[in-house]
Design a protein around this motif. Structure first.
Motif, PDB file in Angstrom:
ATOM      1  N   VAL A 106       0.856  -1.187   0.000  1.00 35.03           N
ATOM      2  CA  VAL A 106       0.000   0.000   0.000  1.00 35.03           C
ATOM      3  C   VAL A 106       0.893   1.238   0.000  1.00 35.03           C
ATOM      4  O   VAL A 106       1.840   1.326   0.783  1.00 35.03           O
ATOM      5  N   SER A 107       0.550   2.187  -0.872  1.00 37.73           N
ATOM      6  CA  SER A 107       1.370   3.397  -0.898  1.00 37.73           C
ATOM      7  C   SER A 107       0.945   4.340   0.219  1.00 37.73           C
ATOM      8  O   SER A 107      -0.172   4.261   0.736  1.00 37.73           O
ATOM      9  N   ASP A 108       1.820   5.232   0.588  1.00 38.49           N
ATOM     10  CA  ASP A 108       1.486   6.231   1.602  1.00 38.49           C
ATOM     11  C   ASP A 108       0.707   7.386   0.999  1.00 38.49           C
ATOM     12  O   ASP A 108      -0.001   8.099   1.715  1.00 38.49           O
ATOM     13  N   GLU A 109       0.841   7.568  -0.306  1.00 35.10           N
ATOM     14  CA  GLU A 109       0.205   8.716  -0.946  1.00 35.10           C
ATOM     15  C   GLU A 109      -1.266   8.432  -1.228  1.00 35.10           C
ATOM     16  O   GLU A 109      -1.672   7.284  -1.392  1.00 35.10           O
ATOM     17  N   PHE A 110      -2.049   9.500  -1.313  1.00 35.97           N
ATOM     18  CA  PHE A 110      -3.432   9.414  -1.776  1.00 35.97           C
ATOM     19  C   PHE A 110      -3.450   9.713  -3.270  1.00 35.97           C
ATOM     20  O   PHE A 110      -2.664  10.514  -3.750  1.00 35.97           O
ATOM     21  N   ASN A 111      -4.399   9.095  -3.980  1.00 40.42           N
ATOM     22  CA  ASN A 111      -4.635   9.567  -5.353  1.00 40.42           C
ATOM     23  C   ASN A 111      -5.767  10.587  -5.317  1.00 40.42           C
ATOM     24  O   ASN A 111      -6.254  10.970  -4.257  1.00 40.42           O
ATOM     25  N   ARG A 112      -6.166  11.034  -6.513  1.00 35.92           N
ATOM     26  CA  ARG A 112      -7.122  12.145  -6.565  1.00 35.92           C
ATOM     27  C   ARG A 112      -8.470  11.755  -5.959  1.00 35.92           C
ATOM     28  O   ARG A 112      -9.218  12.582  -5.472  1.00 35.92           O
ATOM     29  N   LYS A 113      -8.812  10.452  -6.011  1.00 34.15           N
ATOM     30  CA  LYS A 113     -10.090  10.011  -5.439  1.00 34.15           C
ATOM     31  C   LYS A 113     -10.013   9.818  -3.932  1.00 34.15           C
ATOM     32  O   LYS A 113     -11.029   9.561  -3.293  1.00 34.15           O
ATOM     33  N   GLY A 114      -8.809   9.859  -3.366  1.00 35.14           N
ATOM     34  CA  GLY A 114      -8.663   9.690  -1.934  1.00 35.14           C
ATOM     35  C   GLY A 114      -8.381   8.270  -1.500  1.00 35.14           C
ATOM     36  O   GLY A 114      -8.594   7.923  -0.343  1.00 35.14           O
ATOM     37  N   TYR A 115      -7.935   7.431  -2.405  1.00 35.51           N
ATOM     38  CA  TYR A 115      -7.580   6.058  -2.050  1.00 35.51           C
ATOM     39  C   TYR A 115      -6.066   5.903  -2.032  1.00 35.51           C
ATOM     40  O   TYR A 115      -5.337   6.702  -2.617  1.00 35.51           O
ATOM     41  N   HIS A 116      -5.622   4.817  -1.402  1.00 34.65           N
ATOM     42  CA  HIS A 116      -4.203   4.482  -1.416  1.00 34.65           C
ATOM     43  C   HIS A 116      -3.972   3.404  -2.474  1.00 34.65           C
ATOM     44  O   HIS A 116      -4.275   2.237  -2.223  1.00 34.65           O
ATOM     45  N   PRO A 117      -3.453   3.730  -3.630  1.00 35.46           N
ATOM     46  CA  PRO A 117      -3.191   2.694  -4.631  1.00 35.46           C
ATOM     47  C   PRO A 117      -1.983   1.850  -4.234  1.00 35.46           C
ATOM     48  O   PRO A 117      -1.213   2.237  -3.349  1.00 35.46           O
TER      49      PRO A 117
END
Lengths: 324, 92
Positions: free
Chosen positions: B44-55
């Motif tokens: 799991v990445s620490d960053e959020f994507n634009r939708k607010g999920y952790h890709p």
């Protein structure tokens, strides 16, 4: 005791070789399944951790593997979360009225017998409001593939109890727990005369792909039930966690029993699920039976109907009709 | 790769190697690929994507054997595998 010939594919062994499950021409920039999807409609509306997208990948992989020409495949779906599938797939697809996916598909098949008609629809659509159509299509052995995605409730309208909701499960309309006896859907279609019946969960993608492929190449009424997690409504009301938790539940609690008696395949709330291919037999389809009866009655006068286009002559399809 | 016994054809055969591609913005963070990757390639990445999920992120790319299970399981069509180019060259 009836004996069945078991093949390696029945146990998912064939796909242990990764080169077998080849879905097209993926490159570093291009997802291989984008060719089969209407990408202008993406992202789809299905929730995070819903199993419906996984069913679509299995369907696309099965279409790719079956090598059926793409213009011969028609996808029909009804209403509901699963009913969106026809809109996302880049085939000739029909999004029909509630419960009436099978009558549409029957009409398509009868009008043009060369089509491969596939239905992807939900349990509420196919078994509840379309229940009569389902049993009669199975009785007639209509040559079509029905993929029934079962998430145990009416998810799109807010989680009302469906005929597949297990006893004891909570739904919007059963706040004290469902007490009705649910349908055992493989047993229902098997007893009505379906000639291919299988059940898998959304986690069994490889087996599901093989099953959809077999069902598409099978002549007769083929029925595949796919147990799919519904995180937003069913799992939340029953405190089952996310869709990933339900996938882990399927991983631990599905028992593969190929050619098990469908009578014993009923689903109890959060108990073991029997999956596998239950029925595969060859019987004359609706159109075969009609042709045989007409030939018997009319004799030489009878000319079988082969569809709107004469297969010998120009197919009637022009280049501009071909889907890209 | 760890084996519970040495395969008889270990000298002749070797596991293929694949590359994992993730569309960061398309992912809805369901975690199927991370949970069911047989080689624990993804995290799991620490960053959020634009939708607010952790890709997912490809944490151990050298472990991928191109089994394509993540591609088959992904409900968002956001992850896929390709056979490593060096591998393709070697099989030619």
């Amino acid at each position: 005791m009836q004996e069945f010939e078991l093949r390696a594919s029945d146990f998912g062994l064939v796909l242990m070789n990764p080169n077998q499950l080849i879905v097209g021409r993926g490159t570093a920039e291009h997802h291989p399944m984008e060719d089969f999807l209407r990408m202008d409609r993406m992202p789809h509306i299905w929730c995070s951790t819903c199993g419906l997208g996984t069913c679509l990948t299995a369907f696309i992989a099965a279409v790719e593997e079956s090598t059926i020409p793409r213009e011969d495949i028609v996808v029909v779906s009804g209403i509901g979360c699963t009913g969106r599938a026809a809109g996302y797939l880049k085939f000739d697809s029909f999004h029909t009225t509630h419960g009436r996916a099978i009558p549409y598909a029957t009409g398509l098949k009868v009008a043009n017998p060369r089509l491969k008609v596939c239905l992807i629809s939900g349990d509420g659509d196919l078994v509840s409001i379309g229940g009569n159509h389902l049993i009669h299509a199975a009785r007639r052995n209509m040559d079509m593939t029905v993929i029934c995605v079962n998430n145990f409730n009416y998810a799109m309208t807010g989680g009302q109890a469906a005929p597949s909701t297990p006893q004891g499960a909570f739904a919007t309309t059963t706040p004290y727990g469902a007490f009705e006896r649910p349908f055992n859907i493989p047993f229902l279609v098997d007893s009505c005369g379906a000639t291919y019946v299988a059940r898998w969960t959304a986690l069994h993608v490889r087996q599901l792909t093989i099953s959809i492929k077999e069902a598409m190449l099978h002549r007769g009424f083929s029925f595949i039930e796919v147990i799919s997690p519904c995180p937003t409504v069913y799992a939340r009301r029953n405190r089952l966690g996310s869709g990933l938790d339900l996938m882990k539940f399927y991983h631990d609690h599905s028992i593969t029993k190929n050619f098990a008696s469908t009578r014993e395949c009923d689903i109890k709330f959060q108990q073991d699920i029997i999956v596998g291919k239950f029925v595969q037999k060859d019987e004359p389809t609706y159109l075969d039976a009609m042709d045989a009866q007409m030939k018997k009655t009319l004799g030489a006068k009878f000319v079988p109907y082969v569809g709107p286009m004469d297969p010998g002559a120009d197919s009637g399809r022009t280049k501009s009709d071909a889907r890209t | 790769m760890k084996y519970w016994r040495k395969p008889l054809d270990a000298e002749r055969k070797r596991a293929p190697h694949g590359n994992v591609h993730v569309i960061f913005e398309r992912c809805k963070g369901c975690g199927f690929c991370i949970a069911y990757c047989p080689r624990q390639v993804l995290e799991v990445s620490d960053e959020f994507n634009r939708k607010g999920y952790h890709p997912p992120v490809v944490a151990h790319p050298e472990q991928c054997v191109n089994c394509r299970l993540c591609e088959a399981l992904c409900p968002e069509f956001a992850i896929w595998n390709t056979l490593d180019e060096q591998e393709v060259e070697a099989t030619k």
